[in-house]
Design a protein around this motif. Structure first.
Motif, PDB file in Angstrom:
ATOM      1  N   THR A   1      -4.540   6.568   3.068  1.00  0.00           N
ATOM      2  CA  THR A   1      -4.261   5.179   2.707  1.00  0.00           C
ATOM      3  C   THR A   1      -5.273   4.248   3.371  1.00  0.00           C
ATOM      4  N   LEU A   2      -5.631   4.558   4.621  1.00  0.00           N
ATOM      5  CA  LEU A   2      -6.593   3.718   5.351  1.00  0.00           C
ATOM      6  C   LEU A   2      -8.008   3.815   4.798  1.00  0.00           C
ATOM      7  N   CYS A   3      -8.276   4.813   3.969  1.00  0.00           N
ATOM      8  CA  CYS A   3      -9.616   4.968   3.387  1.00  0.00           C
ATOM      9  C   CYS A   3      -9.905   3.925   2.318  1.00  0.00           C
ATOM     10  N   GLY A   4      -8.883   3.201   1.882  1.00  0.00           N
ATOM     11  CA  GLY A   4      -9.075   2.220   0.824  1.00  0.00           C
ATOM     12  C   GLY A   4      -9.657   0.913   1.311  1.00  0.00           C
ATOM     13  N   GLU A   5      -9.859   0.018   0.368  1.00  0.00           N
ATOM     14  CA  GLU A   5     -10.408  -1.290   0.698  1.00  0.00           C
ATOM     15  C   GLU A   5      -9.350  -2.203   1.317  1.00  0.00           C
ATOM     16  N   ARG A   6      -8.090  -1.951   0.968  1.00  0.00           N
ATOM     17  CA  ARG A   6      -6.982  -2.720   1.538  1.00  0.00           C
ATOM     18  C   ARG A   6      -5.725  -1.868   1.448  1.00  0.00           C
ATOM     19  N   ILE A   7      -4.664  -2.309   2.133  1.00  0.00           N
ATOM     20  CA  ILE A   7      -3.397  -1.593   2.114  1.00  0.00           C
ATOM     21  C   ILE A   7      -2.356  -2.458   1.425  1.00  0.00           C
ATOM     22  N   ASP A   8      -1.768  -1.925   0.376  1.00  0.00           N
ATOM     23  CA  ASP A   8      -0.754  -2.639  -0.386  1.00  0.00           C
ATOM     24  C   ASP A   8       0.627  -2.269   0.143  1.00  0.00           C
ATOM     25  N   GLU A   9       1.559  -3.214   0.074  1.00  0.00           N
ATOM     26  CA  GLU A   9       2.911  -2.960   0.554  1.00  0.00           C
ATOM     27  C   GLU A   9       3.561  -1.799  -0.184  1.00  0.00           C
ATOM     28  N   ARG A  10       3.222  -1.623  -1.472  1.00  0.00           N
ATOM     29  CA  ARG A  10       3.809  -0.520  -2.235  1.00  0.00           C
ATOM     30  C   ARG A  10       3.338   0.830  -1.696  1.00  0.00           C
ATOM     31  N   GLU A  11       2.113   0.903  -1.220  1.00  0.00           N
ATOM     32  CA  GLU A  11       1.612   2.141  -0.620  1.00  0.00           C
ATOM     33  C   GLU A  11       2.353   2.447   0.681  1.00  0.00           C
ATOM     34  N   LEU A  12       2.560   1.427   1.475  1.00  0.00           N
ATOM     35  CA  LEU A  12       3.292   1.601   2.732  1.00  0.00           C
ATOM     36  C   LEU A  12       4.713   2.085   2.468  1.00  0.00           C
ATOM     37  N   LEU A  13       5.368   1.530   1.453  1.00  0.00           N
ATOM     38  CA  LEU A  13       6.720   1.952   1.116  1.00  0.00           C
ATOM     39  C   LEU A  13       6.749   3.403   0.659  1.00  0.00           C
ATOM     40  N   GLU A  14       5.720   3.839  -0.077  1.00  0.00           N
ATOM     41  CA  GLU A  14       5.657   5.237  -0.505  1.00  0.00           C
ATOM     42  C   GLU A  14       5.481   6.164   0.699  1.00  0.00           C
ATOM     43  N   VAL A  15       4.625   5.775   1.629  1.00  0.00           N
ATOM     44  CA  VAL A  15       4.461   6.571   2.851  1.00  0.00           C
ATOM     45  C   VAL A  15       5.794   6.682   3.583  1.00  0.00           C
ATOM     46  N   GLU A  16       6.524   5.581   3.669  1.00  0.00           N
ATOM     47  CA  GLU A  16       7.823   5.587   4.346  1.00  0.00           C
ATOM     48  C   GLU A  16       8.798   6.528   3.640  1.00  0.00           C
ATOM     49  N   ARG A  17       8.766   6.578   2.328  1.00  0.00           N
ATOM     50  CA  ARG A  17       9.664   7.463   1.577  1.00  0.00           C
ATOM     51  C   ARG A  17       9.353   8.931   1.891  1.00  0.00           C
TER      52      ARG A  17
ATOM     53  N   VAL B   1       0.993   8.246  -3.527  1.00  0.00           N
ATOM     54  CA  VAL B   1       0.873   7.115  -2.604  1.00  0.00           C
ATOM     55  C   VAL B   1      -0.283   6.198  -2.991  1.00  0.00           C
ATOM     56  N   LEU B   2      -1.438   6.786  -3.257  1.00  0.00           N
ATOM     57  CA  LEU B   2      -2.639   5.973  -3.459  1.00  0.00           C
ATOM     58  C   LEU B   2      -2.720   5.317  -4.824  1.00  0.00           C
ATOM     59  N   THR B   3      -1.904   5.737  -5.762  1.00  0.00           N
ATOM     60  CA  THR B   3      -1.900   5.087  -7.078  1.00  0.00           C
ATOM     61  C   THR B   3      -0.654   4.239  -7.283  1.00  0.00           C
ATOM     62  N   SER B   4       0.162   4.092  -6.246  1.00  0.00           N
ATOM     63  CA  SER B   4       1.389   3.307  -6.387  1.00  0.00           C
ATOM     64  C   SER B   4       1.100   1.832  -6.607  1.00  0.00           C
ATOM     65  N   ALA B   5      -0.081   1.381  -6.199  1.00  0.00           N
ATOM     66  CA  ALA B   5      -0.431  -0.035  -6.350  1.00  0.00           C
ATOM     67  C   ALA B   5      -1.562  -0.245  -7.360  1.00  0.00           C
ATOM     68  N   GLY B   6      -1.975   0.819  -8.053  1.00  0.00           N
ATOM     69  CA  GLY B   6      -3.055   0.682  -9.021  1.00  0.00           C
ATOM     70  C   GLY B   6      -3.968   1.889  -9.002  1.00  0.00           C
ATOM     71  N   PRO B   7      -5.059   1.860  -9.782  1.00  0.00           N
ATOM     72  CA  PRO B   7      -5.980   3.000  -9.856  1.00  0.00           C
ATOM     73  C   PRO B   7      -6.659   3.266  -8.521  1.00  0.00           C
ATOM     74  N   LEU B   8      -7.122   4.506  -8.337  1.00  0.00           N
ATOM     75  CA  LEU B   8      -7.851   4.880  -7.130  1.00  0.00           C
ATOM     76  C   LEU B   8      -9.151   4.107  -7.028  1.00  0.00           C
ATOM     77  N   ASP B   9      -9.442   3.559  -5.839  1.00  0.00           N
ATOM     78  CA  ASP B   9     -10.744   2.931  -5.639  1.00  0.00           C
ATOM     79  C   ASP B   9     -11.768   3.987  -5.240  1.00  0.00           C
ATOM     80  N   GLY B  10     -13.029   3.600  -5.213  1.00  0.00           N
ATOM     81  CA  GLY B  10     -14.111   4.551  -4.942  1.00  0.00           C
ATOM     82  C   GLY B  10     -14.024   5.266  -3.615  1.00  0.00           C
ATOM     83  N   PRO B  11     -13.810   4.541  -2.487  1.00  0.00           N
ATOM     84  CA  PRO B  11     -13.738   5.221  -1.189  1.00  0.00           C
ATOM     85  C   PRO B  11     -12.633   6.259  -1.112  1.00  0.00           C
TER      86      PRO B  11
END
Length: 322
Positions: free
Chosen positions: A82-98, A21-31
Motif C-alpha cells: 500500500t505504501l508503494c503507491g502515490e497516496r493512501i486512500d481510506e478505502r485501502e486502509l479499511l481493506e487492510v484492517e479487514r 487492497v490496492l484496487t479498492s480505491a481505483g486502478p493500480l498506479d505505476g509504482p
C-alpha cells in the motif's frame, strides 16, 4: 520474525489479497504495478497476470494461510505494498484492517499505516523509529555505555563535543591492511566526507551497522544506493524485517522525514527499475546467515577481509540475486 517463504498456493492467495487492497480505491498506479511485478519475479517466483487475478475475501485468505507468523508477514506485506503507491486512500486502509482482523494479525505496520493516513506524524516517527532502525541501536548504546555513554554519542552527533577516545579508535583504522573491513570503513568515511563516531557531527556508534552494510553489500552513498542498503538490511533482519521496509517506503516514497540521518524523498519508486532493484536487494539480505543488527560485534572482525566476510556471512553477488 525472519522472512518466511510461502507455498505457491499461499503466494497466489496473497497476490489476490494485494490485488483487492490496492484496487479498492481505483486502478493500480505505476509504482504499485512495478512493485507487484518485482515481488513476483524475485521473491515469490511466480508470474501471475495481476490484472486477471480475482480479489480474495479475507476469510478465504485466512483459510489458505494458517501459520500465525506467515499471517503476520502477509499483513505486513499488504501494508508495504500500500505504501508503494502515490497516496493512501481510506478505502485501502479499511481493506487492510479487514484482512488483519480475519487473519488475527496486527503487526506494527497496520498502526503505522493508519497514523500516516491520519497525518499523526509525530506518533508515526516515534513508532517507526522504535520498531525499525533506531530502537535496537539505542538499546545497544545504553547496554554498552549506559545513559552517560548514550548522552556522549548524541552530544558528538549534535556537534557539541568530541568524544576523543572513541574518535581515536576509528581514526586508527587507517593503519589496517588494505582489503580489511576496518580499512574499508576508514576509506568509506574519508572518501565521502563523513565524520567518525566520537568526532563532532559523527554518526552514533549504535547505527554503524548501516554503513558497514553499505560496504558488505557493495553499495554507494547516492539516494538510490541508500534505499538499496536499507532494503538489504530489511532482508537480513530476523526481527520485524517489514518494519525496516515501512521505514524505507515512508521516508523515500511517501516523503515523510523520519530521521535526520537520511534524506527524505517523495515518489522515489517512479524511478525506472528501482522497485525491481529494491526487491533484489531484499532477497540478497534474506540469503545471509547473520543479522548484523542483532548484537553483531563488528570490532571483532575489523581485521578480516571484506571478501572473506561476504563468504562467511553469505552475501550473494548482485548477479546471483536476480
Amino acid at each position: 520474525m525472519t522472512y518466511l517463504v510461502p507455498s505457491q498456493e499461499q503466494a497466489h492467495a496473497g497476490l489476490r489479497a494485494i490485488k483487492g487492497v490496492l484496487t479498492s480505491a481505483g486502478p493500480l498506479d505505476g509504482p504499485r504495478r512495478d512493485a507487484i511485478a518485482a515481488v513476483q519475479r524475485h521473491l515469490l517466483r511466480t508470474a501471475h497476470d495481476i490484472d486477471a487475478l480475482a480479489p480474495i475475501a479475507p476469510e478465504e485468505l485466512a483459510a489458505a494461510v494458517r501459520e500465525p507468523a506467515l499471517r503476520e508477514q502477509l499483513v505486513s506485506g499488504l501494508c508495504a505494498m500500500t505504501l508503494c503507491g502515490e497516496r493512501i486512500d481510506e478505502r485501502e486502509l479499511l481493506e487492510v484492517e479487514r484482512f488483519a482482523a480475519a487473519l488475527g494479525a496486527r503487526p506494527p505496520a497496520v498502526r503505522q499505516l493508519q497514523r500516516l493516513h491520519e497525518r499523526r506524524l509525530l506518533l508515526l516517527r516515534i513508532d517507526i523509529s522504535r520498531n525499525a532502525l533506531l530502537g535496537k541501536s539505542v538499546r545497544r548504546m545504553l547496554d554498552e555505555g549506559g545513559v552517560s555513554g548514550l548522552a556522549r554519542n548524541l552530544a558528538s552527533f549534535a556537534g557539541l563535543l568530541e568524544n576523543a577516545p572513541v574518535a581515536a579508535r576509528y581514526r586508527a583504522l587507517e593503519g589496517y591492511p588494505e582489503g580489511t573491513l576496518g580499512k574499508a570503513l576508514f576509506t568509506f568515511y574519508r572518501e565521502n566526507g563523513f565524520s567518525f563516531p566520537g568526532e563532532k557531527r559523527g554518526v552514533p556508534e549504535g547505527v554503524l551497522t548501516h554503513d558497514l552494510s553499505h560496504i558488505l553489500a557493495g553499495y554507494g552513498t547516492d539516494l538510490r544506493s541508500e534505499a538499496l542498503t536499507i532494503a538489504f538490511q530489511a532482508g537480513y533482519r530476523r526481527e520485524n524485517p517489514f518494519g525496516i521496509l515501512v521505514f524505507l517506503l515512508v521516508q523515500l516514497q511517501q516523503g515523510i522525514k523520519l530521521t535526520v540521518l537520511a534524506p527524505s524523498h517523495q515518489g522515489m519508486l517512479a524511478a525506472p527499475g528501482l522497485a525491481d532493484d529494491l526487491v533484489r536487494s531484499f532477497v540478497r539480505g534474506t540469503k545471509m546467515n547473520i543479522d548484523l543488527m542483532d548484537d553483531w560485534d563488528f570490532w571483532s572482525v575489523m581485521d578480516v577481509g571484506v571478501e572473506e566476510l561476504r563468504r562467511r556471512y553469505g552475501v550473494l553477488p548482485w548477479a546471483a540475486a536476480a
